[in-house]
Write a protein that holds these residues in place. Structure first.
Motif, PDB file in Angstrom:
ATOM      1  N   GLU A   1     -52.020  34.972 -33.770  1.00  0.00           N
ATOM      2  CA  GLU A   1     -52.089  36.325 -34.326  1.00  0.00           C
ATOM      3  C   GLU A   1     -53.304  36.462 -35.249  1.00  0.00           C
ATOM      4  N   ALA A   2     -53.556  35.409 -36.039  1.00  0.00           N
ATOM      5  CA  ALA A   2     -54.704  35.428 -36.964  1.00  0.00           C
ATOM      6  C   ALA A   2     -56.015  35.537 -36.186  1.00  0.00           C
ATOM      7  N   PHE A   3     -56.150  34.773 -35.090  1.00  0.00           N
ATOM      8  CA  PHE A   3     -57.378  34.816 -34.296  1.00  0.00           C
ATOM      9  C   PHE A   3     -57.572  36.192 -33.657  1.00  0.00           C
ATOM     10  N   THR A   4     -56.446  36.821 -33.295  1.00  0.00           N
ATOM     11  CA  THR A   4     -56.521  38.180 -32.735  1.00  0.00           C
ATOM     12  C   THR A   4     -57.083  39.155 -33.772  1.00  0.00           C
ATOM     13  N   ILE A   5     -56.677  38.976 -35.037  1.00  0.00           N
ATOM     14  CA  ILE A   5     -57.162  39.861 -36.110  1.00  0.00           C
ATOM     15  C   ILE A   5     -58.646  39.597 -36.378  1.00  0.00           C
ATOM     16  N   TYR A   6     -59.033  38.319 -36.419  1.00  0.00           N
ATOM     17  CA  TYR A   6     -60.457  37.990 -36.583  1.00  0.00           C
ATOM     18  C   TYR A   6     -61.282  38.637 -35.469  1.00  0.00           C
ATOM     19  N   ASP A   7     -60.783  38.517 -34.241  1.00  0.00           N
ATOM     20  CA  ASP A   7     -61.443  39.116 -33.080  1.00  0.00           C
ATOM     21  C   ASP A   7     -61.571  40.631 -33.273  1.00  0.00           C
ATOM     22  N   GLU A   8     -60.479  41.274 -33.675  1.00  0.00           N
ATOM     23  CA  GLU A   8     -60.448  42.735 -33.846  1.00  0.00           C
ATOM     24  C   GLU A   8     -61.447  43.196 -34.912  1.00  0.00           C
ATOM     25  N   LEU A   9     -61.430  42.529 -36.073  1.00  0.00           N
ATOM     26  CA  LEU A   9     -62.310  42.946 -37.171  1.00  0.00           C
ATOM     27  C   LEU A   9     -63.781  42.688 -36.844  1.00  0.00           C
ATOM     28  N   PHE A  10     -64.055  41.548 -36.222  1.00  0.00           N
ATOM     29  CA  PHE A  10     -65.433  41.231 -35.840  1.00  0.00           C
ATOM     30  C   PHE A  10     -65.946  42.254 -34.835  1.00  0.00           C
ATOM     31  N   SER A  11     -65.136  42.552 -33.829  1.00  0.00           N
ATOM     32  CA  SER A  11     -65.552  43.499 -32.777  1.00  0.00           C
ATOM     33  C   SER A  11     -65.808  44.886 -33.360  1.00  0.00           C
ATOM     34  N   TYR A  12     -65.015  45.265 -34.356  1.00  0.00           N
ATOM     35  CA  TYR A  12     -65.174  46.583 -34.979  1.00  0.00           C
ATOM     36  C   TYR A  12     -66.428  46.644 -35.857  1.00  0.00           C
ATOM     37  N   ALA A  13     -66.721  45.556 -36.563  1.00  0.00           N
ATOM     38  CA  ALA A  13     -67.738  45.605 -37.621  1.00  0.00           C
ATOM     39  C   ALA A  13     -69.094  45.031 -37.238  1.00  0.00           C
ATOM     40  N   CYS A  14     -69.196  44.321 -36.112  1.00  0.00           N
ATOM     41  CA  CYS A  14     -70.462  43.659 -35.782  1.00  0.00           C
ATOM     42  C   CYS A  14     -71.491  44.658 -35.251  1.00  0.00           C
ATOM     43  N   PRO A  15     -72.780  44.314 -35.307  1.00  0.00           N
ATOM     44  CA  PRO A  15     -73.812  45.173 -34.690  1.00  0.00           C
ATOM     45  C   PRO A  15     -73.623  45.219 -33.170  1.00  0.00           C
ATOM     46  N   LYS A  16     -74.269  46.187 -32.518  1.00  0.00           N
ATOM     47  CA  LYS A  16     -74.180  46.286 -31.052  1.00  0.00           C
ATOM     48  C   LYS A  16     -75.236  45.372 -30.443  1.00  0.00           C
ATOM     49  N   PHE A  17     -74.853  44.115 -30.257  1.00  0.00           N
ATOM     50  CA  PHE A  17     -75.791  43.097 -29.766  1.00  0.00           C
ATOM     51  C   PHE A  17     -76.399  43.505 -28.427  1.00  0.00           C
ATOM     52  N   ILE A  18     -77.608  43.012 -28.199  1.00  0.00           N
ATOM     53  CA  ILE A  18     -78.321  43.393 -26.980  1.00  0.00           C
ATOM     54  C   ILE A  18     -78.832  42.167 -26.232  1.00  0.00           C
ATOM     55  N   THR A  19     -78.979  42.329 -24.925  1.00  0.00           N
ATOM     56  CA  THR A  19     -79.701  41.360 -24.091  1.00  0.00           C
ATOM     57  C   THR A  19     -81.042  42.004 -23.785  1.00  0.00           C
ATOM     58  N   PRO A  20     -82.139  41.479 -24.349  1.00  0.00           N
ATOM     59  CA  PRO A  20     -83.426  42.178 -24.230  1.00  0.00           C
ATOM     60  C   PRO A  20     -84.137  42.001 -22.897  1.00  0.00           C
ATOM     61  N   SER A  21     -83.683  41.036 -22.096  1.00  0.00           N
ATOM     62  CA  SER A  21     -84.403  40.754 -20.846  1.00  0.00           C
ATOM     63  C   SER A  21     -84.078  41.803 -19.782  1.00  0.00           C
ATOM     64  N   ALA A  22     -85.054  42.068 -18.943  1.00  0.00           N
ATOM     65  CA  ALA A  22     -84.869  43.034 -17.850  1.00  0.00           C
ATOM     66  C   ALA A  22     -83.963  42.421 -16.781  1.00  0.00           C
TER      67      ALA A  22
ATOM     68  N   GLN B   1     -54.852  34.056 -42.937  1.00  0.00           N
ATOM     69  CA  GLN B   1     -54.817  32.727 -43.565  1.00  0.00           C
ATOM     70  C   GLN B   1     -53.965  31.731 -42.782  1.00  0.00           C
ATOM     71  N   ARG B   2     -53.164  32.239 -41.846  1.00  0.00           N
ATOM     72  CA  ARG B   2     -52.241  31.345 -41.124  1.00  0.00           C
ATOM     73  C   ARG B   2     -52.934  30.592 -39.996  1.00  0.00           C
ATOM     74  N   TYR B   3     -54.042  31.111 -39.503  1.00  0.00           N
ATOM     75  CA  TYR B   3     -54.817  30.472 -38.433  1.00  0.00           C
ATOM     76  C   TYR B   3     -53.983  30.194 -37.181  1.00  0.00           C
ATOM     77  N   ASP B   4     -53.058  31.115 -36.862  1.00  0.00           N
ATOM     78  CA  ASP B   4     -52.324  31.018 -35.602  1.00  0.00           C
ATOM     79  C   ASP B   4     -52.945  32.019 -34.610  1.00  0.00           C
TER      80      ASP B   4
END
Length: 523
Positions: free
Chosen positions: A371-392, A366-369
């Motif tokens: 440290e907060a962005f680092t936590i957002y980054d950490e949680l997103f990276s842990y929980a997001c799907p494994k995105f792909i680049t479909p082009s050869a 909630q502080r948006y400093d």
């Protein structure tokens, strides 16, 4: 099975390549243990007889038990070795190979040739379903696993192909030669063809008018017909949602799922893996489209469901995956509630688990400093799907790894959105304190001039509203406002208190206490 399946297979659908020989030491693809012979003979017979219960038992229990005992770190016998036990039936061999490759992916590391062969097998199998006269019934679990594995192997191939740096010359030559294998258009076309050919969208529409009973029968046909095309078409809508999420096209993904009303019980809940995959990707897509309320609502429901039922799935092969997705969805719920503090939408049981897992981090978010962005980054990276680049890849340029490019782009877009929310936290704090306040005073308290404040208020309106799948504007705001001249009037949406939940919890506690007292008296 197709009407011609138990006789000579059609030349159009005949599988050209056999299973690639495994490099595992001591593995003989032609050795068929008695238990495997018995398995394929009985499974073949049950499929011919449309005995869904026995097929399900063999598929879920026997296949896992034999794999654990004989093939823990080797593939099953090749399809050529078992074909004569099942009258060389073409479709059964395709189904066997589908399981063969799935086992290979789960237990070993497939070679590039095996990845390509698996693609060919799916093409042949889906061609039979789409263009043959299929008359078999298969368990929903197996049909879901086909779609789920098809999308997983596509995702796995894209990740594999994107790691170009250490590829051998032989691998690069194979990638050039089989450039259509796991092509994104081919994958999407198969899934879309299954949806269209099954007429599942029309079936679900007719069901609303009482003309069909697809959901009531869990998709099975009790009149001697087949459930295969219909149920594959149904699960393919979930498959399309998943593929589009992997590509970062969330709007199209949700549009593909639209015929399934996830607010109602549907066939997708008949298989735990399907249920979790559907809500995970649905919730994630809504989160990325700023439809936070919808994401929170659905994450809350599925997490409560898993909390109540996970003990029943402990022996399931999917149990570890259920627990992993459960943890990922708690992380996504923490993100959603930090960006849109609508705790009232979350059940106490789920909220208690969430506070235990992420309570401290959510306070810091909630502080948006930095440290907060680092936590957002950490949680997103842990929980997001494994995105792909479909082009050869471009084979002419210096070969580099690009498997992280799609993930980095989605993370960048997400963190950009989080940073934009930073402005809103101050506004929300003041709007919660006042029922009305002049623009001048609010600007003074926030230490900005009035023109900047108007921009911030417009941004707040924009960021707390989004467009749903039907094109309607919906609000995600826990505190909203309107302006009249130079005054800001707050409209706080306080929910009605749910006393029923509180009393039910107290009744359960009281009953537990009474049971404990009765036990003490008996002792």
């Amino acid at each position: 099975m197709a009407a011609y399946d138990f006789d000579e297979p059609s030349a159009t659908h005949r599988q050209a390549s056999s299973d690639a020989p495994s490099q595992e030491p001591g593995y003989d693809p032609n050795h068929v243990p008695d238990s495997v012979k018995s398995f394929v003979v009985h499974l073949y017979r049950h499929i011919r007889e449309k005995n869904v219960y026995e097929i399900h038992q063999m598929y879920e229990t026997s296949f896992q038990a034999i794999s654990e005992r004989f093939f823990k770190d080797t593939p099953w016998p090749s399809v050529d070795a078992v074909a004569h036990y099942v009258d060389n039936d073409h479709v059964f061999c395709l189904l066997y190979r589908e399981m063969w490759f799935r086992h290979l992916y789960a237990r070993l590391q497939p070679t590039l040739k095996q990845r390509i062969d698996s693609w060919d097998n799916y093409c042949s199998l889906f061609q039979v379903v789409l263009h043959g006269v299929v008359n078999m019934q298969l368990p929903n679990q197996w049909l879901w696993d086909m779609v789920d594995e098809f999308v997983y192997q596509f995702q796995s191939f894209c990740q594999y192909r994107a790691k170009m740096k250490n590829k051998t010359e032989q691998e690069i030559a194979l990638l050039r030669q089989f450039d259509q294998a796991w092509n994104v258009y081919g994958v999407l076309n198969f899934l879309q063809a299954l949806v269209e050919k099954s007429a599942i969208i029309q079936i679900l529409e007719q069901e609303k008018e009482g003309l069909e009973q697809f959901t009531a029968t869990d998709g099975y046909d009790y009149n001697g017909g087949s459930n295969v095309l219909k149920v594959l078409g149904y699960f393919s809508m979930v498959g399309l949602l998943r593929v589009h999420c992997l590509l970062g096209d969330y709007h199209t993904g949700l549009k593909c799922l639209q015929p399934i009303d996830i607010t109602q019980q549907g066939v997708y809940v008949s298989v735990i893996g399907s249920h979790i995959t559907t809500i995970y990707h649905y919730g994630f897509a809504n989160l990325m489209l700023r439809r936070y309320v919808e994401a929170i609502r659905e994450f809350n429901k599925i997490l409560l469901y898993i909390y109540k039922t996970k003990q029943y799935h402990q022996k399931s092969p999917q149990y570890e995956q259920i627990l992993k997705k459960n943890e990922q969805m708690y992380a996504l719920l923490a993100i959603s509630l930090s960006l849109c503090p609508q705790v009232k939408l979350v059940e106490e049981t789920v909220n208690s688990q969430l506070r235990e897992k992420y309570g401290e981090k959510m306070i810091r978010m909630q502080r948006y400093d930095d440290e907060a962005f680092t936590i957002y980054d950490e949680l997103f990276s842990y929980a997001c799907p494994k995105f792909i680049t479909p082009s050869a890849p471009s084979f002419e340029e210096p070969l580099v790894n690009y498997n992280q490019d799609a993930y980095r782009l989605q993370l960048k877009l997400f963190l950009y959105e989080v940073k934009q929310q930073q402005l809103l936290s101050g506004v929300r704090t003041f709007l919660k304190v006042y029922s009305s306040i002049s623009l001048g005073n609010l600007a003074k308290y926030m230490e900005v001039d009035e023109s900047k404040l108007r921009t911030i208020l417009l941004t707040y309106k924009h960021k707390t509203h989004s467009v749903d799948t039907d094109g309607k504007t919906i609000s995600n705001a826990d505190v909203d406002f309107y302006m009249d001249d130079d005054w800001v009037y707050v409209t706080d949406s306080k929910p009605p208190k749910r006393y029923g939940d509180y009393f039910l919890r107290q009744i359960v506690k009281l009953e537990a206490a009474i049971n404990d007292l009765d036990r003490i008296k008996l002792d």
